[in-house]
Scaffold this motif. Structure first.
Motif, PDB file in Angstrom:
ATOM      1  N   THR B 639      18.897   9.648  -8.712  1.00 20.64           N
ATOM      2  CA  THR B 639      19.299  10.920  -9.327  1.00 20.64           C
ATOM      3  C   THR B 639      20.818  11.000  -9.327  1.00 20.64           C
ATOM      4  OG1 THR B 639      19.289  12.184  -7.288  1.00 20.64           O
ATOM      5  CG2 THR B 639      17.226  12.078  -8.497  1.00 20.64           C
ATOM      6  N   GLN B 640      21.328  11.740 -10.293  1.00 21.30           N
ATOM      7  CA  GLN B 640      22.775  11.873 -10.428  1.00 21.30           C
ATOM      8  C   GLN B 640      23.153  13.282 -10.845  1.00 21.30           C
ATOM      9  OE1 GLN B 640      21.637   8.813 -12.126  1.00 21.30           O
ATOM     10  NE2 GLN B 640      22.501   7.489 -10.557  1.00 21.30           N
ATOM     11  N   LYS B 670      22.477  17.136 -14.779  1.00 18.10           N
ATOM     12  CA  LYS B 670      21.713  16.434 -13.749  1.00 18.10           C
ATOM     13  C   LYS B 670      20.765  15.436 -14.402  1.00 18.10           C
ATOM     14  CE  LYS B 670      21.137  20.414 -12.669  1.00 18.10           C
ATOM     15  NZ  LYS B 670      21.835  21.639 -13.123  1.00 18.10           N
ATOM     16  N   GLY B 671      20.516  14.359 -13.711  1.00 17.99           N
ATOM     17  CA  GLY B 671      19.605  13.373 -14.278  1.00 17.99           C
ATOM     18  C   GLY B 671      18.780  12.709 -13.200  1.00 17.99           C
ATOM     19  N   ILE B 672      17.562  12.315 -13.563  1.00 18.23           N
ATOM     20  CA  ILE B 672      16.742  11.536 -12.643  1.00 18.23           C
ATOM     21  C   ILE B 672      16.159  10.373 -13.421  1.00 18.23           C
ATOM     22  CG2 ILE B 672      14.729  13.067 -12.996  1.00 18.23           C
ATOM     23  CD1 ILE B 672      14.015  12.376 -10.018  1.00 18.23           C
ATOM     24  N   GLN B 673      16.160   9.213 -12.814  1.00 20.92           N
ATOM     25  CA  GLN B 673      15.626   8.035 -13.494  1.00 20.92           C
ATOM     26  C   GLN B 673      14.641   7.306 -12.588  1.00 20.92           C
ATOM     27  OE1 GLN B 673      16.953   3.833 -15.522  1.00 20.92           O
ATOM     28  NE2 GLN B 673      18.550   5.213 -14.982  1.00 20.92           N
ATOM     29  N   TYR B 674      13.450   7.008 -13.144  1.00 21.41           N
ATOM     30  CA  TYR B 674      12.464   6.200 -12.446  1.00 21.41           C
ATOM     31  C   TYR B 674      12.436   4.858 -13.165  1.00 21.41           C
ATOM     32  CZ  TYR B 674      10.884  10.957 -11.438  1.00 21.41           C
ATOM     33  OH  TYR B 674      10.827  12.278 -11.086  1.00 21.41           O
ATOM     34  N   GLN B 697      14.981  11.916 -17.032  1.00 22.11           N
ATOM     35  CA  GLN B 697      15.091  13.307 -17.478  1.00 22.11           C
ATOM     36  C   GLN B 697      16.523  13.769 -17.306  1.00 22.11           C
ATOM     37  OE1 GLN B 697      11.944  14.777 -14.947  1.00 22.11           O
ATOM     38  NE2 GLN B 697      11.003  15.718 -16.744  1.00 22.11           N
ATOM     39  N   ILE B 698      16.994  14.508 -18.278  1.00 19.50           N
ATOM     40  CA  ILE B 698      18.371  15.007 -18.236  1.00 19.50           C
ATOM     41  C   ILE B 698      18.326  16.519 -18.335  1.00 19.50           C
ATOM     42  CG2 ILE B 698      20.591  14.991 -19.428  1.00 19.50           C
ATOM     43  CD1 ILE B 698      19.662  12.228 -20.607  1.00 19.50           C
ATOM     44  N   LYS B 699      19.084  17.165 -17.479  1.00 21.30           N
ATOM     45  CA  LYS B 699      19.104  18.634 -17.479  1.00 21.30           C
ATOM     46  C   LYS B 699      20.523  19.123 -17.710  1.00 21.30           C
ATOM     47  CE  LYS B 699      17.069  22.164 -15.062  1.00 21.30           C
ATOM     48  NZ  LYS B 699      17.040  22.879 -13.809  1.00 21.30           N
ATOM     49  N   ASP B 700      20.649  20.163 -18.502  1.00 23.08           N
ATOM     50  CA  ASP B 700      21.931  20.840 -18.738  1.00 23.08           C
ATOM     51  C   ASP B 700      22.997  19.947 -19.370  1.00 23.08           C
ATOM     52  OD1 ASP B 700      21.003  23.256 -17.837  1.00 23.08           O
ATOM     53  OD2 ASP B 700      21.459  22.792 -15.749  1.00 23.08           O
ATOM     54  N   TYR B 701      22.531  19.124 -20.257  1.00 22.67           N
ATOM     55  CA  TYR B 701      23.455  18.380 -21.118  1.00 22.67           C
ATOM     56  C   TYR B 701      24.083  19.395 -22.077  1.00 22.67           C
ATOM     57  CZ  TYR B 701      24.712  15.270 -24.990  1.00 22.67           C
ATOM     58  OH  TYR B 701      25.373  14.609 -25.977  1.00 22.67           O
ATOM     59  N   LEU B 702      25.352  19.211 -22.418  1.00 24.98           N
ATOM     60  CA  LEU B 702      26.029  20.217 -23.240  1.00 24.98           C
ATOM     61  C   LEU B 702      25.883  19.939 -24.726  1.00 24.98           C
ATOM     62  CD1 LEU B 702      29.432  21.066 -21.573  1.00 24.98           C
ATOM     63  CD2 LEU B 702      27.333  22.374 -21.598  1.00 24.98           C
ATOM     64  N   ASP B 703      25.431  20.948 -25.441  1.00 24.39           N
ATOM     65  CA  ASP B 703      25.403  20.850 -26.896  1.00 24.39           C
ATOM     66  C   ASP B 703      26.157  22.067 -27.438  1.00 24.39           C
ATOM     67  OD1 ASP B 703      24.872  20.062 -29.450  1.00 24.39           O
ATOM     68  OD2 ASP B 703      22.764  19.639 -29.062  1.00 24.39           O
TER      69      ASP B 703
END
Lengths: 376, 904
Positions: B639-640, B670-674, B697-703
């Protein structure tokens, strides 16, 4: 940024290239997306235009919405006036009743109803100046403006260019279809040597004084005429219309400009969704595009004569032909050629005509009218 | 490799000749052969080994005997024709040009050590060099466990050899990036080999009873010995616990054809599976569905914010100074953080510690020069490199209206390395890059990177080591315009960061060790400064408030070798952002869209005040299970969190992109990778294959909201929206890095989709459904083939295919403001045509005399061999009142290139 993008495309054109590309997309006639354009002008002529979006490959651009009901209401929902439908989706209202806020209500024949957000009319200041400058590339024309009350910081302009031009040959003859013969031309009422042509702006011209001291717009370029262009061969006139806008309206026009005039750059600016200050009442998901403005329109006209320019030479290439009497029926009735002058034999009888292609003789062939505008 | 080699020989034999071996006599069924194949054939059937200088014999043709002859007769026959001397000693045959070899002692005198390197037969080092034996400690010490450590360096240049491998049948240990190794053993007798990339293998005997230290110097291979590299590959990819790691050294990068022939680091990594780019003029890259700003690009510990030159045509790293690059796509070591998608770690070379040398490179667009050498003693060395462009000729080809265009860029590197002793080393590195361009108008664009770093590696004890890193990174851009004197302005953006990092490694025993440390970054941003330039400018100055923040992290990663087969690695990184005040802080009506109309209150904050704290624990864990020596399976969860974001509403990186810190309103991404992978080596470890799958999964990427203003926006939070994303894919790679034929084939299937469905943001893209991101290119395949025709000619062909990227297309048209205009589809609902390109490059080396004053090489090639016009984008514009659709290609023709390099 814009220049950067233009130049970048230039660089790419050495290495890369652009090719025409029209993918086969929606083949439908129209999409049920309302396009609304226009302005409400208190005590002036309000005009709204309605149309539907056409399928991308439809050749016609006739998708105007006629027979809709277009109403102007005030804040308390009272009807102020009904706009009158003329042809081509236009709805007009002269001497618009004054109000602090307007609401525009549109009911289409298919039963959709649209209502605008409040439209607050702005008092557009007069155009300060329309200036022009000539350099080796041609002539550039600029608009400058300023709101002394500091209320208005965003502007939109449109314009009509009118230019006088002459055909290459002046004809004193005409072919009469009534008599099937060549007769002398009525040089007062049917002069086809001098014409006037109108060209309406087809791009979005907007400007903001928000980041400029004293809230003024200096020399915003509207038009660039390449050197020796026919527009300035005789005399040229420009009518500029200016309307003040709110920040939201400016944002809409800026986005439309970006979406439809500046998309093809190398960084791939994304087209984004264009909205409207109208919403569909019966189906909120139905798309509407267009921003109805509110405010007065300030206009200013200037003239530029060829004599005011240095070294502006326009030339068109034409040749004269001879049409013998027995060939008249082949060329003149269908206006393949237009007679210019009679040709005589040694004994003085008419043996034929000097003639040229229509485009060289009849100035109307280039799209203008031979009726002199009233302001000329 | 061996199989391949034999196959090759068989081919040779069947074409060239045939041996008839009875008793000790040999015959050929051809009259004429080239000497090389004659020797190979004899070698095969006689069981004797031949030693020779390749260049002495590579072009020689000989008449051979159809009647069976004994070997000495054959040699006489060959010798008479070629004037070469054939000496038979023991079971080896030495071919020399001038004097015959009488004994092996003679070999060492006649052929100096570098000449021996030319000998073309495998294992000659073992034949010619004795195996050294080291005894450490007293047998009577009776320890249960001992540690051997030291460093491995290049004998010729004194530079450290990174990631060398010390191994035997049951143990293998990698040295670190600076050549240090640690070997934890039970006391006893061992035989070890040391492998280094491009180095001759060393074998040594070790009798160890107490802790000790051994340093090794390795010899550079001038002729690649196939087996050595193969073994090194085996050790690194199948055995390590990390997954999703790609490593390229500069030699490989140089073989990948690139536009204008300039070896390009960033372009090279886009040929790896899982790495994509939106287009050709873009050095921004996308790793496993990450956006371009989700890559941490490190150059000698410095963070590079804009790694490109000339609008992204070139990467800003001088290929002459780069040693290698490592790309972490999946398992990010816990010491790295702050970006969601990947870490690209670019390491520069150390200077030559023995003598002053340099290189000179001339290309169509740039020239490069490097100089390196020792400072005073062999303990200190420097390397200095510079690169500059003369791209103006390119602009001269433009139409006249671009007459005034100018573009130039430079970059400089300087590094000093000092070894205090075998346990301590300090590296200083400086980097500067500069771009200026003025195109068609009076607008000047410019940007700079300026970076310094200092790294001190120290082995505190045999079990404990520590690295201290201090880095200062600066990035700025400026746009100036004096097109209209009333509107003349300068717009600038500046980012600087100071990073202090401390990394520790402690070895508990041969089964476990731990990495731990901390990092702190102080950010200072001047997000925009717009000021009038010139006396008549009426522009109102607009200066955005400074932003500052601290990004802190502590981490620990524990590696445990449960058995020979199973290795577990578990790590935690606790990261935190302290947003500092110093600018007005807005609060908005809760649960509503953030806009000018929903401002609830404003308060001023002081610069010493912490206005917002974010805190995220990140997990870095992976495991490796070795099924057998050539097959392993790995799995990982990572996770990052990312606290700094690039704001850009263009599909690629542009010089006007700005970086923005998270603040009260802009949440960290935030991101998580399996991920799961299988790695198998085939054909005696000469072919490496791998399959990796991942879900992310990526959360709160800016658009951005439609029409967002990104530059000079005092309240950027009002123009952006948070977007969530999901990415998944499978990556296949078959790689052969050695032999005359080498290269790789990679295929990736991957998707990245974004979703923006929070109605409270006041805006939803595509009604809140998932939509493809700009860089979603599901199918991608790359084939890279190198053929080493001889020691001087090397050919490479690179082919790449990918699905066209998504695009928003016009679906309707309407008439507005005097012109026909287009209505666009849902975002990214269509795709541009597929991409396909093939390039070709030929590298020609000068002759291989080691003692020549200068070595030259040429590379000549063609980019986009088939001249395919790959569309970069498709767009529709209103022109003179009509809608015209265009597809634009960046490279629309075959581009030939030539490059000259000189090493002195």
């Amino acid at each position: 940024m814009k220049y950067f993008i233009i130049a970048f495309i230039g660089i790419i054109s050495i290495l890369g290239c652009r090719d025409k590309y029209m993918p086969g997309l929606n083949e439908g006639d129209t999409l049920n997306v309302l396009i609304v354009e226009g302005a409400v002008w208190p005590e002036g002529d309000s005009k709204i235009t309605l149309s539907y979006v056409l399928g991308i490959n439809q050749p016609t651009r006739d998708s105007y919405i006629n027979n809709a009901t277009v109403l102007l209401e005030n804040e308390s929902g009272q009807l102020l006036a009904t706009l009158r439908n003329s042809a081509n989706g236009n709805y007009n209202l002269s001497n618009t009743p004054k109000a602090d806020k307007y609401y525009l209500r549109i009911k289409t024949a298919v039963g959709d109803e649209y209502l605008s957000e409040p439209i607050i009319p702005l008092a557009t200041p007069a155009i300060d100046a329309i200036t022009w400058r000539q350099n080796a590339d041609g002539v550039k024309i600029y608009v400058s403006t300023k709101d002394p009350t500091n209320n208005i910081k965003y502007y939109k302009w449109d314009y009509v260019e009118t230019y006088q031009y002459n055909s290459v040959y002046s004809s004193n003859l005409e072919y009469s279809t009534a008599t099937n013969s060549v007769i002398d031309r009525d040089m007062v009422n049917n002069n086809i040597y001098t014409c006037w042509r109108d060209i309406r702006s087809s791009s979005i011209f907007i400007g903001s004084s928000a980041k400029i001291e004293d809230n003024a717009i200096y020399d915003n370029q509207l038009i660039s005429i390449p050197a020796n262009h026919e527009k300035l061969a005789v005399r040229y006139s420009l009518l500029v219309n200016q309307i003040g806008m709110t920040k939201e309206a400016y944002a809409f026009y800026e986005l439309m400009k970006k979406n439809t005039e500046e998309i093809g750059n190398i960084f791939g600016n994304q087209p984004s969704e264009l909205g409207s200050n109208l919403k569909c009442v019966n189906d909120p998901d139905k798309k509407v595009v267009g921003y109805v403005l509110g405010g007065s329109i300030a206009s200013k006209r200037i003239f530029i004569a060829n004599s005011e320019l240095s070294d502006w030479r326009f030339s068109k290439f034409c040749t004269k032909d001879t049409v013998a009497l027995n060939e008249v029926a082949d060329f003149f009735p269908a206006q393949v050629k237009i007679p210019i002058e009679k040709l005589y034999s040694d004994n003085g009888s008419v043996i034929g005509y000097e003639a040229a292609d229509r485009i060289c003789v009849d100035c109307r062939a280039a799209g203008g009218t031979n009726v002199k505008p009233t302001y000329w | 490799m061996k199989k391949f080699y034999i196959f090759f020989l068989v081919m040779f034999c069947s074409i060239m000749g045939f041996i008839n071996a009875h008793s000790q006599n040999y015959s050929f069924n051809a009259d004429s052969l080239d000497l090389i194949s004659t020797i190979r054939t004899l070698e095969k059937y006689s069981g004797k080994k031949f030693f020779y200088r390749y260049k002495d014999i590579d072009t020689v043709k000989v008449e051979v005997n159809r009647v069976p002859l004994p070997l000495d007769k054959i040699f006489k026959l060959l010798g008479d024709q070629t004037k070469l001397k054939f000496s038979l000693i023991d079971d080896n045959i030495y071919i020399t040009k001038f004097s015959e070899i009488i004994s092996l002692a003679n070999v060492n005198k006649n052929l100096d050590i570098a000449d021996v390197d030319h000998l073309n037969i495998q294992k000659q080092t073992k034949t010619l060099m004795e195996i050294k034996e080291y005894t450490i400690g007293r047998k009577s010490a009776n320890k249960t466990q001992v540690i051997l450590r030291g460093y491995i360096k290049n004998k010729k240049t004194g530079e450290s050899i990174d990631n060398a491998v010390i191994y035997n049948n049951s143990i293998s240990v990698n040295a670190d990036n600076n050549g240090f190794y640690n070997l934890v053993l039970a006391p006893g007798k061992y035989i070890f080999n040391i492998l280094g990339n491009g180095m001759h293998e060393i074998q040594f005997k070790l009798n160890i009873y107490e802790d000790g230290e051994l340093n090794f110097e390795m010899l550079e291979k001038i002729t690649t010995l196939k087996n050595v590299v193969v073994s090194a590959q085996k050790v690194s990819k199948v055995n390590t616990v990390l997954m999703g790691v790609e490593k390229l050294n500069i030699e490989t990068i140089k073989k990948i054809p690139s536009v204008f022939g300039e070896p390009d680091i960033l372009r090279a990594i886009t040929s790896l599976p899982g790495v994509k780019t939106v287009g050709e003029a873009s050095t921004g890259f996308n790793v496993r569905g990450g956006s371009a700003d989700q890559n941490l690009i490190l150059f000698n510990d410095n963070t590079i914010y804009n790694p490109s030159h000339l609008f992204g045509m070139f990467s800003a790293f001088n290929p002459e100074i780069v040693k290698d690059i490592e790309l972490y796509k999946s398992s990010m070591p816990a010491r790295f953080g702050g970006r969601l998608a990947s870490v690209l770690d670019v390491t520069s070379r150390e200077g030559n510690k023995k003598k002053l040398t340099g290189t000179l490179g001339l290309g169509l667009i740039t020239s490069r020069v490097t100089l390196e050498g020792p400072i005073k003693s062999e303990k200190t060395s420097f390397v200095l490199a510079g690169r500059t462009t003369y791209a103006n000729w390119l602009l001269k080809l433009l139409p006249d209206e671009y007459e005034k265009s100018r573009a130039n860029f430079q970059d400089f590197n300087f590094a000093v390395t000092h070894d205090f002793d075998s346990t301590s080393k300090i590296i200083f590195s400086a980097y500067y890059s500069r771009d200026r361009f003025k195109l068609a108008s009076d607008t000047i664009f410019g940007y700079n990177n300026l970076n310094f770093s200092l790294r001190w590696n120290k082995k505190i004890s045999r079990k404990f080591s520590r690295n201290l890193i201090l880095a200062n990174d600066n990035y700025k851009y400026i746009i100036g315009n004096d097109f209209n004197k009333y509107n003349a302005f300068d717009l600038s953006y500046k980012l600087s960061q100071l990073n202090f990092r401390s990394e520790f490694n402690y070895i508990f025993n041969s089964k476990s060790d731990i990495d731990f440390g901390f990092s702190t970054i102080r950010y200072n941003l001047n997000p925009g400064k717009y000021i009038g330039s010139g006396d008549s400018s009426k522009v109102v100055d607009d200066i955005l408030h400074k932003e500052s923040a601290f990004e802190n992290a502590i981490y620990a990663a524990y590696r445990y070798k449960a058995s020979q087969k199973l290795i577990l690695s578990g790590g935690v990184r606790l990261s935190n952002l302290l947003v500092m005040g110093g600018k007005p802080s807005y609060t908005y009506i809760p649960n509503g869209p953030i806009s000018e109309g929903t401002v609830e209150s404003v308060k001023n904050t002081s610069s010493g005040e912490i206005v917002k704290t974010y805190f995220y624990p990140e997990i870095r864990s992976s495991l490796r299970y070795l099924v057998d020596n050539t097959f392993s399976i790995k799995a990982g969860i990572n996770t990052q969190a990312q606290y700094i974001h690039m704001l850009s509403n263009t599909t690629m990186m542009a010089p006007t992109d700005i970086w923005k810190l998270s603040d009260e309103h802009i949440k960290p991404q935030k991101g998580i990778q399996y991920s799961l992978g299988a790695y198998k080596n085939l054909a005696s470890n000469t072919i490496e294959t791998s399959v990796e799958v991942y879900y992310k999964q990526i959360k709160d990427y800016l658009d951005y909201k439609p029409g967002a203003q990104l530059i000079l926006n005092h309240n950027i939070e009002r123009d952006v929206v948070n977007t969530n994303g999901r990415a998944y894919g499978i990556e296949l790679l078959i790689k052969k890095l050695t032999g005359r034929w080498n290269g790789w084939i990679g295929y990736t299937y991957s998707r990245i989709e974004l979703k923006n469905n929070n109605p409270q943001q006041g805006f939803m893209v595509n009604n809140g459904n998932y939509y493809a991101a700009n860089y979603d290119k599901p199918h991608e395949a790359t084939v890279l083939i190198n053929f080493k025709a001889s020691h001087r000619f090397n050919f490479s062909v690179n082919s790449t295919y990918s699905t066209g990227r998504p695009i928003t297309l016009p679906i309707g048209k309407y008439y507005y403001e005097g012109s026909e205009r287009v209505l666009y589809s849902d975002r990214n609902a269509y795709r541009i045509p597929d991409y396909y390109r093939t390039d070709f490059v030929m590298n020609i080396e000068g002759n291989h005399k080691v003692k020549k004053l200068a070595h030259s090489s040429w590379s000549v090639g063609l980019y986009n061999v088939f001249g395919r016009r790959n569309p970069y984008s498709v767009y529709f514009i209103s022109e003179n009142g009509r809608i015209e659709g265009y597809k634009m290609s960046i490279i629309g023709n075959i581009i030939p290139f030539i490059n000259f390099n000189l090493r002195f």
